[in-house]
Scaffold this motif. Structure first.
Motif, mmCIF file in Angstrom:
data_model
loop_
_atom_site.group_PDB
_atom_site.id
_atom_site.type_symbol
_atom_site.label_atom_id
_atom_site.label_comp_id
_atom_site.label_asym_id
_atom_site.label_seq_id
_atom_site.Cartn_x
_atom_site.Cartn_y
_atom_site.Cartn_z
ATOM 1 N N LEU A 93 0.836 -1.201 0.000
ATOM 2 C CA LEU A 93 0.000 0.000 0.000
ATOM 3 C C LEU A 93 0.869 1.250 0.000
ATOM 4 O O LEU A 93 1.665 1.465 0.898
ATOM 5 C CB LEU A 93 -0.906 -0.009 1.240
ATOM 6 N N ARG A 94 0.681 2.066 -1.035
ATOM 7 C CA ARG A 94 1.320 3.390 -1.090
ATOM 8 C C ARG A 94 0.206 4.415 -1.276
ATOM 9 O O ARG A 94 -0.490 4.390 -2.289
ATOM 10 C CB ARG A 94 2.318 3.474 -2.237
ATOM 11 N N GLY A 95 0.013 5.256 -0.259
ATOM 12 C CA GLY A 95 -1.106 6.191 -0.317
ATOM 13 C C GLY A 95 -2.407 5.428 -0.229
ATOM 14 O O GLY A 95 -2.672 4.742 0.752
ATOM 15 N N ASP A 96 -3.211 5.493 -1.279
ATOM 16 C CA ASP A 96 -4.481 4.758 -1.309
ATOM 17 C C ASP A 96 -4.465 3.645 -2.348
ATOM 18 O O ASP A 96 -5.501 3.041 -2.623
ATOM 19 C CB ASP A 96 -5.643 5.716 -1.601
ATOM 20 N N SER A 150 12.118 -1.697 4.619
ATOM 21 C CA SER A 150 11.825 -1.189 5.955
ATOM 22 C C SER A 150 10.376 -1.457 6.342
ATOM 23 O O SER A 150 10.072 -1.884 7.460
ATOM 24 C CB SER A 150 12.122 0.308 6.038
ATOM 25 N N ALA A 151 9.457 -1.237 5.421
ATOM 26 C CA ALA A 151 8.026 -1.446 5.701
ATOM 27 C C ALA A 151 7.723 -2.922 5.930
ATOM 28 O O ALA A 151 6.939 -3.275 6.830
ATOM 29 C CB ALA A 151 7.187 -0.907 4.550
ATOM 30 N N PHE A 152 8.315 -3.808 5.132
ATOM 31 C CA PHE A 152 8.059 -5.237 5.297
ATOM 32 C C PHE A 152 8.617 -5.754 6.614
ATOM 33 O O PHE A 152 7.987 -6.569 7.293
ATOM 34 C CB PHE A 152 8.637 -6.022 4.118
ATOM 35 N N SER A 158 5.271 -5.566 14.171
ATOM 36 C CA SER A 158 4.334 -4.450 14.384
ATOM 37 C C SER A 158 5.020 -3.260 15.058
ATOM 38 O O SER A 158 4.499 -2.666 15.997
ATOM 39 C CB SER A 158 3.128 -4.913 15.217
ATOM 40 N N GLN A 159 6.166 -2.875 14.538
ATOM 41 C CA GLN A 159 6.917 -1.718 15.022
ATOM 42 C C GLN A 159 8.079 -1.478 14.070
ATOM 43 O O GLN A 159 8.453 -2.354 13.291
ATOM 44 C CB GLN A 159 7.452 -1.966 16.441
ATOM 45 N N ASP A 160 8.660 -0.295 14.130
ATOM 46 C CA ASP A 160 9.850 -0.033 13.322
ATOM 47 C C ASP A 160 10.958 -0.992 13.726
ATOM 48 O O ASP A 160 11.323 -1.080 14.908
ATOM 49 C CB ASP A 160 10.309 1.414 13.530
ATOM 50 N N ALA A 161 11.486 -1.727 12.762
ATOM 51 C CA ALA A 161 12.474 -2.770 13.057
ATOM 52 C C ALA A 161 13.861 -2.419 12.536
ATOM 53 O O ALA A 161 14.762 -3.263 12.587
ATOM 54 C CB ALA A 161 12.014 -4.098 12.458
ATOM 55 N N ASP A 294 4.934 4.188 4.867
ATOM 56 C CA ASP A 294 4.715 5.527 5.451
ATOM 57 C C ASP A 294 3.248 5.751 5.798
ATOM 58 O O ASP A 294 2.589 6.600 5.197
ATOM 59 C CB ASP A 294 5.167 6.601 4.467
ATOM 60 N N ASP A 295 2.734 5.026 6.788
ATOM 61 C CA ASP A 295 1.325 5.116 7.133
ATOM 62 C C ASP A 295 1.178 5.097 8.646
ATOM 63 O O ASP A 295 2.170 5.011 9.380
ATOM 64 C CB ASP A 295 0.551 3.956 6.495
#
Length: 402
Positions: A93-96, A150-152, A158-161, A294-295
């Motif tokens: 998901l990027r934006g919508d 980074s997002a994956f 369920s946190q910045d890793a 980035d959400d």
């Protein structure tokens, strides 16, 4: 309770794994749980109509040998359900905009020119002393890491890793031997919490719910556990299976050094919200999960790998501090339904470890301070956050104090 051999504080997968191991060896275990529900981070929400979905941990693998021992030992082997075809699809998901991908197609999202520049040298670097960011960015390039990996990685715990250790205690990924007699990835009919429910009901295990433990102290021939309401419980052995901040508070008076070491474990709050929609209501394609870039949330996990003819379930794991209305609005937008179309929203909050470089030294210090005592400390903040890491730690701790 003079006939209790071990008191276990905490009825999550860690505490109940240890209690079940004790009972299986002929000992009596008393488990004290501050909530009315057992399971901790294994949280299967069950609706009155029988439909269930996971609000917490959601996936297990046939490489989880200690967890499978518990599943088999509690009589649930026949309740194992293989995850269906949706397990191999996920949304980016990027934006919508949601782009449906499979694992091979993720690689196509990378800048291959940047990856080609970094990979030949990066693959030979040692992981020891590296963070997830430093090691993987060195492997595929910083821009590739920032815009995709980074997002994956954040979706897993369920946190910045980015600051997690790339190797050793606290790391996300480990090689484990697979048990080929079981499906590669699976769940349980009725949800993963069933294994905790079964362990809590096992012969030799007694669970008292609604007991908030205030203090663990030395006493008599073992330990005295005092509840916030003044009740006292005594046993020769004691195991603490609570989040680090709670464990440190319980141990502080009589085990100050140990409490100080445990309090060094970094933690983060995770807020989850789940909904069930009629099949066909959401245009989101069937998939295992959605990873946003980035959400306000880290992942949306679906129940699609365990399809139901009438309903679909979705759980969003949010960054802490997001206002409730903003959460609901974002859930509705991602699922493609009106805000009022979400129906009943089920919410949960939990504390998770957030290991950083040096976490292995913290674990080593805890173990040094436990050596020679019939006091165990277990949980998801030792080898790692995975269900198997919890079960392995509890198995080892029971063997040490037994």
């Amino acid at each position: 309770m003079a006939d209790v051999d071990v008191i276990v504080v905490g009825a999550g997968i860690s505490g109940l794994s240890l209690a079940w191991k004790a009972a299986a060896s002929g000992r009596r275990a008393l488990v004290l749980e501050r909530e009315q529900r057992v399971g901790g981070c294994l949280h299967s929400h069950r609706r009155p109509d029988g439909y269930w979905f996971e609000l917490g941990a959601h996936t297990t693998y046939n490489s989880y040998a200690s967890f499978l021992d518990l599943v088999v030992g509690t009589g649930l082997a026949g309740e194992i359900v293989e995850r269906g075809p949706a397990r191999g699809r996920f949304g980016l998901l990027r934006g919508d905009e949601v782009r449906l991908l499979t694992p091979p197609k993720v690689l196509l999202q990378l800048s291959w020119l940047e990856a080609a520049v970094h990979f030949p040298a990066g693959i030979f670097r040692k992981k020891a002393g590296q963070t997830m960011y430093s090691w993987f960015a060195g492997l595929v390039g910083r821009r590739n890491y920032d815009r995709l990996l980074s997002a994956f990685f954040a979706a897993v715990p369920s946190q910045d890793a980015d600051g997690f250790p790339a190797e050793g205690p606290g790391s996300l990924f480990k090689k484990r031997t697979r048990r080929q007699e079981f499906p590669r990835s699976y769940g349980l009919r009725g949800g993963l919490q069933r294994v905790c429910d079964a362990a809590a009901a096992a012969p030799g295990v007694t669970v008292e719910r609604g007991v908030a433990v205030a203090r663990i102290a030395r006493g008599g021939g073992g330990f005295v556990v005092t509840a916030a309401d003044g009740r006292r419980f005594e046993a020769e052995r004691c195991a603490v299976a609570a989040p680090p901040d709670q464990a440190a508070a319980m141990l502080r008076d009589d085990f100050h050094e140990l409490a100080t070491a445990v309090s060094r474990v970094r933690t983060v709050g995770v807020e989850s919200a789940g909904v069930v929609l009629p099949r066909g209501r959401s245009p989101l394609p069937e998939c295992a999960f959605v990873v946003p870039v980035d959400d306000v949330f880290f992942s949306c996990v679906t129940r699609d790998p365990f399809p139901d003819p009438e309903r679909r379930g979705f759980t969003f794991h949010f960054r802490p501090g997001v206002p409730r209305e903003e959460k609901l609005a974002r859930m509705a937008a991602v699922l493609g339904v009106p805000r009022e179309g979400l129906g009943e929203v089920v919410e949960a909050r939990r504390t998770l470890p957030s290991p950083a470089l040096g976490h292995g030294d913290v674990v080593a210090e805890i173990d040094r301070l436990l050596a020679g005592r019939k006091l165990a400390v277990t949980g998801n903040y030792f080898a790692g956050l995975a269900i198997e890491d919890c079960a392995l730690r509890s198995t080892a701790e029971w063997a040490r104090i037994a």
